[in-house]
Write a protein that holds these residues in place. Structure first.
Motif, PDB file in Angstrom:
ATOM      1  N   THR A  12       9.820  -2.801  -1.591  1.00 51.88           N
ATOM      2  CA  THR A  12      10.167  -2.032  -0.394  1.00 51.88           C
ATOM      3  C   THR A  12       9.812  -0.557  -0.563  1.00 51.88           C
ATOM      4  O   THR A  12       9.277   0.085   0.350  1.00 51.88           O
ATOM      5  CB  THR A  12      11.671  -2.168  -0.084  1.00 51.88           C
ATOM      6  OG1 THR A  12      11.982  -3.547   0.140  1.00 51.88           O
ATOM      7  CG2 THR A  12      12.037  -1.360   1.150  1.00 51.88           C
ATOM      8  N   VAL A  13      10.094  -0.016  -1.757  1.00 55.35           N
ATOM      9  CA  VAL A  13       9.809   1.403  -2.017  1.00 55.35           C
ATOM     10  C   VAL A  13       8.322   1.639  -2.214  1.00 55.35           C
ATOM     11  O   VAL A  13       7.725   2.538  -1.603  1.00 55.35           O
ATOM     12  CB  VAL A  13      10.594   1.897  -3.255  1.00 55.35           C
ATOM     13  CG1 VAL A  13      10.178   3.333  -3.607  1.00 55.35           C
ATOM     14  CG2 VAL A  13      12.088   1.820  -3.005  1.00 55.35           C
ATOM     15  N   MET A  14       7.696   0.836  -3.053  1.00 58.53           N
ATOM     16  CA  MET A  14       6.326   1.116  -3.490  1.00 58.53           C
ATOM     17  C   MET A  14       5.265   0.776  -2.449  1.00 58.53           C
ATOM     18  O   MET A  14       4.150   1.297  -2.508  1.00 58.53           O
ATOM     19  CB  MET A  14       6.026   0.369  -4.789  1.00 58.53           C
ATOM     20  CG  MET A  14       6.890   0.795  -5.974  1.00 58.53           C
ATOM     21  SD  MET A  14       6.960   2.589  -6.250  1.00 58.53           S
ATOM     22  CE  MET A  14       5.240   2.962  -6.540  1.00 58.53           C
ATOM     23  N   THR A  15       5.574  -0.095  -1.488  1.00 54.33           N
ATOM     24  CA  THR A  15       4.588  -0.404  -0.448  1.00 54.33           C
ATOM     25  C   THR A  15       4.308   0.796   0.452  1.00 54.33           C
ATOM     26  O   THR A  15       3.320   0.789   1.203  1.00 54.33           O
ATOM     27  CB  THR A  15       5.060  -1.595   0.419  1.00 54.33           C
ATOM     28  OG1 THR A  15       6.421  -1.410   0.806  1.00 54.33           O
ATOM     29  CG2 THR A  15       4.908  -2.900  -0.320  1.00 54.33           C
ATOM     30  N   ASN A  16       5.138   1.820   0.361  1.00 51.27           N
ATOM     31  CA  ASN A  16       4.850   3.054   1.096  1.00 51.27           C
ATOM     32  C   ASN A  16       3.711   3.840   0.451  1.00 51.27           C
ATOM     33  O   ASN A  16       3.171   4.759   1.066  1.00 51.27           O
ATOM     34  CB  ASN A  16       6.107   3.940   1.139  1.00 51.27           C
ATOM     35  CG  ASN A  16       7.221   3.310   1.939  1.00 51.27           C
ATOM     36  OD1 ASN A  16       6.997   2.776   3.013  1.00 51.27           O
ATOM     37  ND2 ASN A  16       8.443   3.357   1.404  1.00 51.27           N
ATOM     38  N   PHE A  17       3.351   3.464  -0.783  1.00 47.04           N
ATOM     39  CA  PHE A  17       2.339   4.210  -1.521  1.00 47.04           C
ATOM     40  C   PHE A  17       1.156   3.350  -1.967  1.00 47.04           C
ATOM     41  O   PHE A  17       0.037   3.853  -2.106  1.00 47.04           O
ATOM     42  CB  PHE A  17       2.962   4.853  -2.772  1.00 47.04           C
ATOM     43  CG  PHE A  17       4.182   5.674  -2.480  1.00 47.04           C
ATOM     44  CD1 PHE A  17       4.065   7.003  -2.099  1.00 47.04           C
ATOM     45  CD2 PHE A  17       5.460   5.122  -2.572  1.00 47.04           C
ATOM     46  CE1 PHE A  17       5.186   7.771  -1.827  1.00 47.04           C
ATOM     47  CE2 PHE A  17       6.592   5.881  -2.309  1.00 47.04           C
ATOM     48  CZ  PHE A  17       6.451   7.208  -1.926  1.00 47.04           C
ATOM     49  N   LEU A  18       1.386   2.058  -2.208  1.00 46.03           N
ATOM     50  CA  LEU A  18       0.348   1.170  -2.736  1.00 46.03           C
ATOM     51  C   LEU A  18       0.363  -0.168  -2.007  1.00 46.03           C
ATOM     52  O   LEU A  18       1.390  -0.596  -1.482  1.00 46.03           O
ATOM     53  CB  LEU A  18       0.568   0.918  -4.239  1.00 46.03           C
ATOM     54  CG  LEU A  18       0.412   2.105  -5.199  1.00 46.03           C
ATOM     55  CD1 LEU A  18       0.959   1.722  -6.566  1.00 46.03           C
ATOM     56  CD2 LEU A  18      -1.037   2.524  -5.309  1.00 46.03           C
ATOM     57  N   ASN A  19      -0.795  -0.827  -2.038  1.00 48.28           N
ATOM     58  CA  ASN A  19      -0.889  -2.168  -1.461  1.00 48.28           C
ATOM     59  C   ASN A  19      -0.920  -3.257  -2.533  1.00 48.28           C
ATOM     60  O   ASN A  19      -0.396  -4.349  -2.330  1.00 48.28           O
ATOM     61  CB  ASN A  19      -2.147  -2.292  -0.591  1.00 48.28           C
ATOM     62  CG  ASN A  19      -2.088  -1.413   0.645  1.00 48.28           C
ATOM     63  OD1 ASN A  19      -1.025  -1.279   1.251  1.00 48.28           O
ATOM     64  ND2 ASN A  19      -3.209  -0.812   1.011  1.00 48.28           N
ATOM     65  N   ASP A  20      -1.556  -2.944  -3.663  1.00 46.96           N
ATOM     66  CA  ASP A  20      -1.715  -3.935  -4.733  1.00 46.96           C
ATOM     67  C   ASP A  20      -0.512  -3.864  -5.678  1.00 46.96           C
ATOM     68  O   ASP A  20      -0.507  -3.123  -6.654  1.00 46.96           O
ATOM     69  CB  ASP A  20      -3.022  -3.657  -5.491  1.00 46.96           C
ATOM     70  CG  ASP A  20      -3.376  -4.778  -6.453  1.00 46.96           C
ATOM     71  OD1 ASP A  20      -2.540  -5.691  -6.640  1.00 46.96           O
ATOM     72  OD2 ASP A  20      -4.487  -4.750  -7.023  1.00 46.96           O
ATOM     73  N   ILE A  21       0.510  -4.653  -5.369  1.00 46.55           N
ATOM     74  CA  ILE A  21       1.756  -4.629  -6.141  1.00 46.55           C
ATOM     75  C   ILE A  21       2.127  -6.050  -6.542  1.00 46.55           C
ATOM     76  O   ILE A  21       2.212  -6.944  -5.701  1.00 46.55           O
ATOM     77  CB  ILE A  21       2.923  -4.027  -5.323  1.00 46.55           C
ATOM     78  CG1 ILE A  21       2.578  -2.615  -4.849  1.00 46.55           C
ATOM     79  CG2 ILE A  21       4.206  -4.015  -6.144  1.00 46.55           C
ATOM     80  CD1 ILE A  21       3.582  -2.048  -3.871  1.00 46.55           C
ATOM     81  N   HIS A  22       2.338  -6.243  -7.837  1.00 45.79           N
ATOM     82  CA  HIS A  22       2.788  -7.543  -8.339  1.00 45.79           C
ATOM     83  C   HIS A  22       3.892  -7.312  -9.361  1.00 45.79           C
ATOM     84  O   HIS A  22       3.653  -6.742 -10.424  1.00 45.79           O
ATOM     85  CB  HIS A  22       1.637  -8.323  -8.980  1.00 45.79           C
ATOM     86  CG  HIS A  22       0.607  -8.789  -8.002  1.00 45.79           C
ATOM     87  ND1 HIS A  22       0.796  -9.866  -7.163  1.00 45.79           N
ATOM     88  CD2 HIS A  22      -0.623  -8.306  -7.712  1.00 45.79           C
ATOM     89  CE1 HIS A  22      -0.277 -10.033  -6.406  1.00 45.79           C
ATOM     90  NE2 HIS A  22      -1.152  -9.095  -6.722  1.00 45.79           N
ATOM     91  N   ILE A  23       5.095  -7.752  -9.034  1.00 52.79           N
ATOM     92  CA  ILE A  23       6.235  -7.638  -9.929  1.00 52.79           C
ATOM     93  C   ILE A  23       6.679  -9.058 -10.287  1.00 52.79           C
ATOM     94  O   ILE A  23       7.019  -9.849  -9.413  1.00 52.79           O
ATOM     95  CB  ILE A  23       7.418  -6.881  -9.291  1.00 52.79           C
ATOM     96  CG1 ILE A  23       6.936  -5.592  -8.619  1.00 52.79           C
ATOM     97  CG2 ILE A  23       8.486  -6.592 -10.331  1.00 52.79           C
ATOM     98  CD1 ILE A  23       6.378  -4.566  -9.559  1.00 52.79           C
ATOM     99  N   TYR A  24       6.652  -9.381 -11.564  1.00 52.00           N
ATOM    100  CA  TYR A  24       7.001 -10.716 -12.018  1.00 52.00           C
ATOM    101  C   TYR A  24       8.462 -10.762 -12.458  1.00 52.00           C
ATOM    102  O   TYR A  24       9.069  -9.734 -12.767  1.00 52.00           O
ATOM    103  CB  TYR A  24       6.094 -11.135 -13.180  1.00 52.00           C
ATOM    104  CG  TYR A  24       4.622 -11.065 -12.832  1.00 52.00           C
ATOM    105  CD1 TYR A  24       3.983 -12.133 -12.218  1.00 52.00           C
ATOM    106  CD2 TYR A  24       3.879  -9.919 -13.103  1.00 52.00           C
ATOM    107  CE1 TYR A  24       2.640 -12.065 -11.886  1.00 52.00           C
ATOM    108  CE2 TYR A  24       2.536  -9.838 -12.770  1.00 52.00           C
ATOM    109  CZ  TYR A  24       1.923 -10.917 -12.164  1.00 52.00           C
ATOM    110  OH  TYR A  24       0.595 -10.840 -11.833  1.00 52.00           O
ATOM    111  N   THR A  25       9.025 -11.962 -12.505  1.00 50.51           N
ATOM    112  CA  THR A  25      10.404 -12.135 -12.974  1.00 50.51           C
ATOM    113  C   THR A  25      10.394 -12.920 -14.278  1.00 50.51           C
ATOM    114  O   THR A  25       9.528 -13.768 -14.519  1.00 50.51           O
ATOM    115  CB  THR A  25      11.255 -12.876 -11.934  1.00 50.51           C
ATOM    116  OG1 THR A  25      10.672 -14.158 -11.646  1.00 50.51           O
ATOM    117  CG2 THR A  25      11.353 -12.069 -10.650  1.00 50.51           C
ATOM    118  N   ASP A  26      11.381 -12.628 -15.108  1.00 49.82           N
ATOM    119  CA  ASP A  26      11.485 -13.263 -16.422  1.00 49.82           C
ATOM    120  C   ASP A  26      12.956 -13.524 -16.689  1.00 49.82           C
ATOM    121  O   ASP A  26      13.731 -12.581 -16.887  1.00 49.82           O
ATOM    122  CB  ASP A  26      10.886 -12.328 -17.488  1.00 49.82           C
ATOM    123  CG  ASP A  26      10.671 -13.035 -18.812  1.00 49.82           C
ATOM    124  OD1 ASP A  26      10.715 -14.280 -18.839  1.00 49.82           O
ATOM    125  OD2 ASP A  26      10.447 -12.337 -19.827  1.00 49.82           O
TER     126      ASP A  26
END
Length: 362
Positions: A214-228
């Motif tokens: 939600t925060v980072m899409t204001n600055f970047l389009n290529d976002i991948h956050i994985y879960t562990d």
């Protein structure tokens, strides 16, 4: 013999002693404290150094306030070390990577303890930022290394206070380190990250990912956050959660930050704090983040006898102290040139061409 006083830069002085073969004495270690002498994590670090080297002589007085260190040869090889739960694995890993390229044998070490915790870098930061930065000094050239490429594998995560995490770090021997000229950071175009949970609901990870996007899409389009997520026997550790973010630029530069949740904190707050910190690192500028300044400076000094130059953001206090230590041990003075236009700093020096005295190359 070089003499030092106080507990500041303890492990750094030990490592620089090994790299330069200069014996040192460190006295007055917390001598005025109500609990004087070495802490348990510092004693653990000395035990690790003893395993990692051959012929090293370490003498600690009865009060623990004085250490006489006579460096031996760096042997590397296979080893296992329990780092304890006072400081995260990153505290030990940062120093091992400084020594491993100059060992007699390829390093394959398993470290046990806290993988993600304060105040040190996480194993995720080391894997995704430190290793990628150091590869630029010649670790990617196949004919320049002996052994497997530098890598880190997380076998099990562990958080404070119980720890019980485990990683395996592999580092080849390097025939030579290449000088580095890195002045253009490029534009940030990718964001990667990992949100982890241990022995708590995996929904916590999902909430951190959602907030970050939600925060980072204001600055970047290529976002991948994985879960562990770790649970049960896979994670015989304390409940915990956190997130690690890495920004990559068009010039292959990396900025990283870590945030670990504490009791009473909520997932959304931790993710928001991590986003603010990564955005701040990007805004400061330079080709590396603030946590990587010191290690880049070290490898600039020990690389081939040529000039290396990098652009960094504002010099932090830790890096300033590190530059002074490098001058003491290697006699190298950095040229520091502020760039008023970009509000960054150009850092340059001539390498000493450090040789691996533990092994002969063909």
């Amino acid at each position: 013999m070089q003499f030092f006083s106080g507990s500041s830069f303890f492990r750094q002085r030990i490592v620089l002693s090994l790299l330069t073969s200069l014996p040192i004495t460190i006295s007055d270690i917390r001598s005025k404290s109500t609990s004087p002498g070495l802490r348990d994590f510092e004693a653990s670090f000395l035990r690790l150094i003893d395993k990692f080297t051959n012929g090293t002589q370490i003498t600690v007085d009865e009060t623990g306030t004085k250490v006489v260190f006579r460096p031996g040869h760096i042997v590397g090889g296979r080893s296992v070390h329990n780092c304890g739960n006072s400081r995260p694995i990153g505290y030990f890993l940062e120093m091992i990577v400084c020594l491993a390229p100059f060992a007699k044998n390829e390093t394959s070490i398993r470290l046990k303890g806290i993988t993600n915790g304060k105040p040190d870098i996480s194993v995720d930061f080391f894997k995704n930022v430190i290793i990628n930065n150091l590869k630029k000094f010649g670790f990617e050239t196949e004919d320049n290394i002996i052994g497997r490429p530098m890598s880190l594998k997380i076998l099990r995560r562990g958080t404070s206070p119980l720890g019980n995490g485990e990683i395996r770090f592999t580092c080849p021997i390097v025939k030579k380190l290449d000088p580095l000229i890195l002045l253009k950071e490029g534009k940030c175009n990718k964001m990667r990250g990992i949100a982890f949970t241990t022995r708590i609901s995996p929904q916590i990870s999902n909430r951190m990912v959602k907030t970050t996007r939600t925060v980072m899409t204001n600055f970047l389009n290529d976002i991948h956050i994985y879960t562990d997520h770790y649970s049960g026997k896979q994670s015989d550790t304390s409940p915990g959660f956190g997130i690690s973010l890495v920004a990559k630029t068009t010039r292959n530069c990396f900025y990283g930050v870590d945030c670990v949740g504490e009791k009473g904190q909520i997932a959304e707050d931790i993710a928001s704090e991590c986003c603010k910190r990564i955005l701040n690192e990007i805004a400061i500028g330079g080709v590396v983040d603030s946590s990587s300044q010191w290690i880049m400076a070290l490898f600039m000094v020990i690389c081939s006898e040529d000039v290396s130059k990098i652009r960094i953001g504002k010099l932090n206090k830790y890096t300033i102290g590190w530059l002074r230590a490098l001058k003491t041990f290697f006699g190298v003075t950095f040229q520091i040139q502020p760039d008023s236009k970009t509000k960054t700093v150009l850092l340059s020096c001539k390498g000493v061409g450090l040789k691996n005295i533990s092994r002969k190359f063909n």
